[in-house]
Design an enzyme around this catalytic site. Sequence first.
Site, PDB file in Angstrom:
ATOM      1  N   TYR A  28      -0.668  -0.794  10.123  1.00 41.09           N
ATOM      2  CA  TYR A  28      -0.847  -1.065   8.679  1.00 41.09           C
ATOM      3  C   TYR A  28       0.370  -0.578   7.879  1.00 41.09           C
ATOM      4  O   TYR A  28       0.867  -1.286   6.990  1.00 41.09           O
ATOM      5  CB  TYR A  28      -2.126  -0.363   8.245  1.00 41.09           C
ATOM      6  CG  TYR A  28      -2.608  -0.627   6.841  1.00 41.09           C
ATOM      7  CD1 TYR A  28      -3.307  -1.791   6.524  1.00 41.09           C
ATOM      8  CD2 TYR A  28      -2.414   0.321   5.836  1.00 41.09           C
ATOM      9  CE1 TYR A  28      -3.792  -2.000   5.231  1.00 41.09           C
ATOM     10  CE2 TYR A  28      -2.898   0.116   4.556  1.00 41.09           C
ATOM     11  CZ  TYR A  28      -3.582  -1.043   4.252  1.00 41.09           C
ATOM     12  OH  TYR A  28      -4.063  -1.239   2.978  1.00 41.09           O
ATOM     13  N   SER A  50       0.854  -1.196   0.000  1.00 45.36           N
ATOM     14  CA  SER A  50       0.000   0.000   0.000  1.00 45.36           C
ATOM     15  C   SER A  50       0.883   1.237   0.000  1.00 45.36           C
ATOM     16  O   SER A  50       2.007   1.205   0.515  1.00 45.36           O
ATOM     17  CB  SER A  50      -0.876   0.008   1.261  1.00 45.36           C
ATOM     18  OG  SER A  50      -1.467   1.279   1.439  1.00 45.36           O
TER      19      SER A  50
HETATM   20  P1  NDP Z   1     -11.601  -5.732   1.152  1.00 42.81           P
HETATM   21  O1  NDP Z   1     -11.888  -5.558   2.601  1.00 42.81           O
HETATM   22  O2  NDP Z   1     -12.644  -5.337   0.157  1.00 42.81           O
HETATM   23  O3  NDP Z   1     -11.182  -7.247   0.848  1.00 42.81           O
HETATM   24  C1  NDP Z   1     -10.218  -7.899   1.630  1.00 42.81           C
HETATM   25  C2  NDP Z   1     -10.588  -9.354   1.716  1.00 42.81           C
HETATM   26  O4  NDP Z   1      -9.599 -10.025   2.537  1.00 42.81           O
HETATM   27  C3  NDP Z   1     -11.949  -9.574   2.397  1.00 42.81           C
HETATM   28  O5  NDP Z   1     -12.734 -10.481   1.662  1.00 42.81           O
HETATM   29  C4  NDP Z   1     -11.545 -10.144   3.741  1.00 42.81           C
HETATM   30  O6  NDP Z   1     -12.511 -11.021   4.301  1.00 42.81           O
HETATM   31  C5  NDP Z   1     -10.288 -10.906   3.392  1.00 42.81           C
HETATM   32  N1  NDP Z   1      -9.516 -11.245   4.585  1.00 42.81           N
HETATM   33  C6  NDP Z   1      -9.328 -10.502   5.694  1.00 42.81           C
HETATM   34  N2  NDP Z   1      -8.599 -11.183   6.589  1.00 42.81           N
HETATM   35  C7  NDP Z   1      -8.319 -12.383   6.039  1.00 42.81           C
HETATM   36  C8  NDP Z   1      -7.608 -13.530   6.472  1.00 42.81           C
HETATM   37  N3  NDP Z   1      -7.041 -13.583   7.689  1.00 42.81           N
HETATM   38  N4  NDP Z   1      -7.519 -14.593   5.652  1.00 42.81           N
HETATM   39  C9  NDP Z   1      -8.110 -14.564   4.431  1.00 42.81           C
HETATM   40  N5  NDP Z   1      -8.805 -13.522   3.961  1.00 42.81           N
HETATM   41  C10 NDP Z   1      -8.915 -12.437   4.761  1.00 42.81           C
HETATM   42  O7  NDP Z   1     -10.251  -4.935   0.892  1.00 42.81           O
HETATM   43  P2  NDP Z   1      -9.603  -4.363  -0.446  1.00 42.81           P
HETATM   44  O8  NDP Z   1     -10.056  -5.138  -1.608  1.00 42.81           O
HETATM   45  O9  NDP Z   1      -9.771  -2.889  -0.419  1.00 42.81           O
HETATM   46  O10 NDP Z   1      -8.062  -4.652  -0.142  1.00 42.81           O
HETATM   47  C11 NDP Z   1      -7.331  -5.707  -0.757  1.00 42.81           C
HETATM   48  C12 NDP Z   1      -5.856  -5.483  -0.469  1.00 42.81           C
HETATM   49  O11 NDP Z   1      -5.465  -4.219  -1.020  1.00 42.81           O
HETATM   50  C13 NDP Z   1      -5.525  -5.417   1.018  1.00 42.81           C
HETATM   51  O12 NDP Z   1      -4.286  -6.033   1.258  1.00 42.81           O
HETATM   52  C14 NDP Z   1      -5.426  -3.933   1.282  1.00 42.81           C
HETATM   53  O13 NDP Z   1      -4.621  -3.651   2.395  1.00 42.81           O
HETATM   54  C15 NDP Z   1      -4.817  -3.453  -0.016  1.00 42.81           C
HETATM   55  N6  NDP Z   1      -5.017  -2.044  -0.290  1.00 42.81           N
HETATM   56  C16 NDP Z   1      -6.277  -1.521  -0.437  1.00 42.81           C
HETATM   57  C17 NDP Z   1      -6.443  -0.177  -0.688  1.00 42.81           C
HETATM   58  C18 NDP Z   1      -7.776   0.456  -0.873  1.00 42.81           C
HETATM   59  O14 NDP Z   1      -7.837   1.703  -1.003  1.00 42.81           O
HETATM   60  N7  NDP Z   1      -8.879  -0.286  -0.903  1.00 42.81           N
HETATM   61  C19 NDP Z   1      -5.287   0.724  -0.795  1.00 42.81           C
HETATM   62  C20 NDP Z   1      -4.008   0.072  -0.620  1.00 42.81           C
HETATM   63  C21 NDP Z   1      -3.899  -1.260  -0.390  1.00 42.81           C
HETATM   64  P3  NDP Z   1     -13.558 -10.430   5.401  1.00 42.81           P
HETATM   65  O15 NDP Z   1     -14.394  -9.434   4.669  1.00 42.81           O
HETATM   66  O16 NDP Z   1     -14.289 -11.650   5.844  1.00 42.81           O
HETATM   67  O17 NDP Z   1     -12.701  -9.804   6.463  1.00 42.81           O
END
Ligand code: NDP
Length: 246
Positions: free
Chosen positions: A154, A141
């Site tokens: 984070y 990120s």
């Molecule tokens: P979302 O919350 O939409 O999706 C993340 C997914 O990861 C969810 O389905 C969540 O499940 C799942 N998850 C969480 N914990 C676990 C775990 N322990 N094991 C398996 N799955 C898990 O997030 P984004 O799509 O926005 O983010 C995706 C990635 O991009 C992340 O790494 C985030 O940090 C990174 N990112 C996002 C940004 C943004 O602006 N959106 C910016 C920079 C980086 P559940 O919903 O059940 O928790």
Amino acid sequence: MGLLGGKTAVITGGAQGIGLAIAKRFVTEGARVVLGDLDEDALDVAVKELGGAGVTRGLRCDVTEAEEMAALLAGALDAFGALDIMVNNAGITRDATMRNMTEEQFDQVIAVHLKGCWLGTKQASLIMRERGGGSIVNISSLSGKVGMIGQTNYSAAKAGIVGLSKAAAKEVAHAGVRVNAVQPGLIRTAMTEAMPQKAWDQKMSEIPMGRAGEPDEVAKVVLFYASDLSSYMTGTVAEVTGGRLI
Ligand code: NDP
């Protein structure tokens, strides 16, 4: 055939948001995709949306548990007989300024992002090196590049993913395995929907392109790293931020 014709990919946190957008891009480019996520209902919906069991599987997986990560990767080998691409994308936020952040909030975020990414990179690379190569893409990120208020957990985890990716890239390059990282900025997903309006406006004011990114705009860069388009790139970091904080 597409850019990923005949390839098999595993995507953690693939049931929604950026992970699901990556899965859609990969399937469009000819890949078979295995999604790992905590949310089984969302996984079922995602698998149907992606075209069903012929090209996709969804497996419940907590990325912080080594056995569950191993079962996810074994699931890809069982279902499609290969593991060519690994995307470590699963993520959570537990934001609070440092004075208010609990140890639990710190540990949870480090566990999901940093340990989860390490487990995925370690286990996938072991399989890939035996099979002659592969591509690993780790989702960091912008917060890991510049540090953000309220995100000491984070930012630390996401900066750690960059170091992890570069060190791993050096270790496995000789075996044909590439490891790269992507640093998204502000992307419209469930994770950012929860953000207070004031914080959203502040972030928007920092973006030269004047808008937030869409999940597919991250997915296109992940596709580049996953495919042969980036065949001579490893240990690199791509910013997908609309120019934010350049
Ligand atoms: P979302 O919350 O939409 O999706 C993340 C997914 O990861 C969810 O389905 C969540 O499940 C799942 N998850 C969480 N914990 C676990 C775990 N322990 N094991 C398996 N799955 C898990 O997030 P984004 O799509 O926005 O983010 C995706 C990635 O991009 C992340 O790494 C985030 O940090 C990174 N990112 C996002 C940004 C943004 O602006 N959106 C910016 C920079 C980086 P559940 O919903 O059940 O928790």
